[in-house]
Write a protein that holds these residues in place. Structure first.
Motif, PDB file in Angstrom:
ATOM      1  N   ASP A   1      -1.634   4.175   4.713  1.00 39.49           N
ATOM      2  CA  ASP A   1      -1.643   4.486   3.287  1.00 39.49           C
ATOM      3  C   ASP A   1      -0.265   4.370   2.649  1.00 39.49           C
ATOM      4  O   ASP A   1      -0.160   4.193   1.449  1.00 39.49           O
ATOM      5  CB  ASP A   1      -2.155   5.908   3.061  1.00 39.49           C
ATOM      6  N   ARG A   2       0.759   4.470   3.415  1.00 35.62           N
ATOM      7  CA  ARG A   2       2.121   4.465   2.860  1.00 35.62           C
ATOM      8  C   ARG A   2       2.808   3.121   3.066  1.00 35.62           C
ATOM      9  O   ARG A   2       3.982   3.053   3.393  1.00 35.62           O
ATOM     10  CB  ARG A   2       2.934   5.586   3.483  1.00 35.62           C
TER      11      ARG A   2
ATOM     12  N   GLY B   1      -4.780   8.279   9.590  1.00 37.56           N
ATOM     13  CA  GLY B   1      -4.936   7.569   8.322  1.00 37.56           C
ATOM     14  C   GLY B   1      -4.624   6.092   8.385  1.00 37.56           C
ATOM     15  O   GLY B   1      -4.508   5.430   7.362  1.00 37.56           O
TER      16      GLY B   1
ATOM     17  N   GLN C   1      -5.290   2.002   9.640  1.00 36.73           N
ATOM     18  CA  GLN C   1      -6.359   1.036   9.862  1.00 36.73           C
ATOM     19  C   GLN C   1      -5.861   0.052  10.899  1.00 36.73           C
ATOM     20  O   GLN C   1      -4.750  -0.468  10.787  1.00 36.73           O
ATOM     21  CB  GLN C   1      -6.701   0.287   8.579  1.00 36.73           C
TER      22      GLN C   1
END
Length: 82
Positions: A71-72, A47, A49
């Motif tokens: 994402d976190r 997840g 980038q």
């Protein structure tokens, strides 16, 4: 995803054998291996980038880059200590 001592040892061995300190050419390989050590297929599959653009992320306030973002709210910048 199971943390295995052998996977961590493989990561350490990879870094010792292959990482020479060229951040531009080695950061993505380093990060993918790092994620594999923790049971993921790689950074993207986890997840994350790679080479994310960050507005005003440089010291001069221009466009900057994070080697890895997730994402976190994880931002990861690789600096070599060698």
């Amino acid at each position: 995803m199971t943390l295995c001592a052998a996977q961590l040892q493989d990561f350490v061995r990879y870094v010792q054998d292959h990482i020479r300190g060229d951040e531009k050419s080695e950061a993505q390989s380093f990060l993918n291996r790092w994620f594999r050590a923790f049971g993921h297929e790689g950074a993207i599959e986890a997840g994350a980038q790679l080479e994310s653009r960050l507005k005003k992320g440089s010291a001069k306030g221009n466009m900057g880059f994070a080697d890895l973002c997730g994402d976190r709210a994880l931002a990861f910048r690789v600096w070599w200590l060698r």
